[in-house]
Design a protein around this motif. Structure first.
Motif, PDB file in Angstrom:
ATOM      1  N   TYR A  28       0.826  -1.209   0.000  1.00 22.07           N
ATOM      2  CA  TYR A  28       0.000   0.000   0.000  1.00 22.07           C
ATOM      3  C   TYR A  28       0.862   1.262   0.000  1.00 22.07           C
ATOM      4  O   TYR A  28       0.494   2.277  -0.601  1.00 22.07           O
ATOM      5  CB  TYR A  28      -0.966   0.030   1.177  1.00 22.07           C
ATOM      6  N   VAL A  36      -9.672   5.309  -0.473  1.00 25.76           N
ATOM      7  CA  VAL A  36      -9.285   3.968  -0.022  1.00 25.76           C
ATOM      8  C   VAL A  36      -9.794   3.722   1.387  1.00 25.76           C
ATOM      9  O   VAL A  36      -9.606   4.530   2.301  1.00 25.76           O
ATOM     10  CB  VAL A  36      -7.754   3.793  -0.072  1.00 25.76           C
ATOM     11  N   ASP A  62      -6.823   7.546   5.677  1.00 26.37           N
ATOM     12  CA  ASP A  62      -7.813   6.861   4.847  1.00 26.37           C
ATOM     13  C   ASP A  62      -8.995   6.408   5.714  1.00 26.37           C
ATOM     14  O   ASP A  62      -9.029   6.630   6.919  1.00 26.37           O
ATOM     15  CB  ASP A  62      -7.183   5.636   4.175  1.00 26.37           C
TER      16      ASP A  62
END
Length: 365
Positions: free
Chosen positions: A137, A176, A195
């Motif tokens: 990520y 996300v 996020d």
């Protein structure tokens, strides 16, 4: 507040008729469900990712692009995208393409999945699950925000002067979510980047998920993204409705027994007592869903699983019609006494100019 549905794409015989569905029928059923969800007023349709039988949900962006061409408003998401076994470069490319084609109504949920053998199928080791999630990520986050990326890590080849194409729509990456049912490291990761955090609390006692959500809120504030109540939280759920609770329990039991995670375990009533599962009348679904805010605080997205256990398309569409009746009530009740500083569900800026904010979705990604 955003309301949506999600499907894991399992292919099972309908226990009420014994009729099996083909893979093609199941995929087309998922597309039909998504279109119906938009029609009755849902904000989000999400699909899981699995690479083994009895699932057909192995290529989320392909399915979501098909749905995008047949819908106009609904946000298309995943639940989840396997950040551990997918190449971050390919995720960046695939979802950017989908984002452009769908005019920005795209986000995604990162997760590690619940199928250990998927790791060696894609050349990885299940023991590296958390490190893979963190490293992959970190790269994806940069690919969507930097035109040229130089990068070196442990789990894939280095990148030198690499540009992911196409670039995110309007320079804004898809929002996300980081989904977890067990790992505080994922709540920490979501908070670090600012996020969203999605607690799919279907199969555990709620106190476990309260702990994960509170950790995420605390760390979100710690990293300077805002106050605890400004953290972006999503929750899972599952409901089955009939006009009265007795009919709902009678009609749902075959699907309950046909769902492996429930089969041979506690009864419908016992599971419903300790999880978000609601089987009953529309009012009972309203009442229980509203308790989620009492438990977790104000949050931004509520997803319901509506097609488990081989449920027929006809039955699922009936469920969506009933949801269409209660969604206005849920929106009104969740909006009541909601503090002004609590953000709405994430929305790409391109959708703000298209009038989608009028449907209850008003915050940029």
């Amino acid at each position: 507040m955003q309301f949506g549905i999600f499907s894991i794409g399992d292919v099972r015989p309908d226990p009420t008729s014994g009729r099996p569905a083909s893979e093609q029928e199941r995929l087309r059923m998922m597309a039909t469900i998504a279109a119906k969800a938009e029609e009755v007023g849902f904000d989000v349709f999400a699909t899981g990712e699995h690479h083994n039988p009895p699932f057909v949900s192995s290529s989320a962006t392909t399915l979501l692009a098909f749905i995008a061409a047949r819908t106009e408003r609904i946000i298309l998401s995943t639940s989840t995208t396997l950040i551990t076994t997918n190449d971050p470069v390919k995720i960046a490319e695939d979802f950017a393409v989908l984002q452009h084609l769908a005019d920005g109504r795209v986000d995604l949920m990162m997760g590690r999945g619940n199928t250990g053998p998927v790791y060696p199928w894609f050349g990885q080791d299940v023991r590296d699950g958390i490190p893979l999630a963190i490293e992959n990520y970190a790269l994806l986050h940069r690919l969507w925000r930097e035109e040229t990326v130089d990068w070196q890590g442990k789990f894939r080849t280095a990148l030198q002067g690499f540009t992911s194409v196409p670039r995110p729509l309007g320079g804004v990456p898809p929002f996300v979510w980081h989904g977890s049912v067990r790992s505080p490291e994922i709540a920490e990761q979501a908070a670090y980047y600012g996020d969203g955090f999605f607690a799919n609390h279907l199969f555990f006692p709620k106190r476990h998920f309260v702990g994960l959500v509170n950790l995420y809120r605390d760390r979100f504030e710690h990293y300077g993204h805002g106050t605890r109540d400004q953290a972006v939280v999503g929750l899972g759920g599952q409901a089955f409705m009939r006009r009265n609770s007795q009919d709902a329990l009678r009609d749902y039991r075959p699907y309950f027994r046909n769902t492996p995670v429930y089969s041979g375990g506690p009864s419908v009533e016992e599971v419903a007592e300790h999880t978000p599962l609601t089987v009953g009348s529309p009012q009972e679904v309203i009442d229980k869903t509203l308790t989620f805010r009492e438990t977790f605080g104000d949050y931004q997205r509520q997803l319901f699983n509506v097609d488990p256990g081989g449920m027929s398309e006809k039955t699922v569409l009936e469920q969506l019609d009933l949801f269409g009746e209660i969604l206005p009530v849920l929106r009104k009740e969740f909006a009541a006494n909601r503090p002004a500083q609590v953000p709405d569900g994430p929305l790409h800026p391109a959708r703000r100019t298209s009038g989608q904010a009028a449907a209850g979705q008003g915050v940029t990604s």
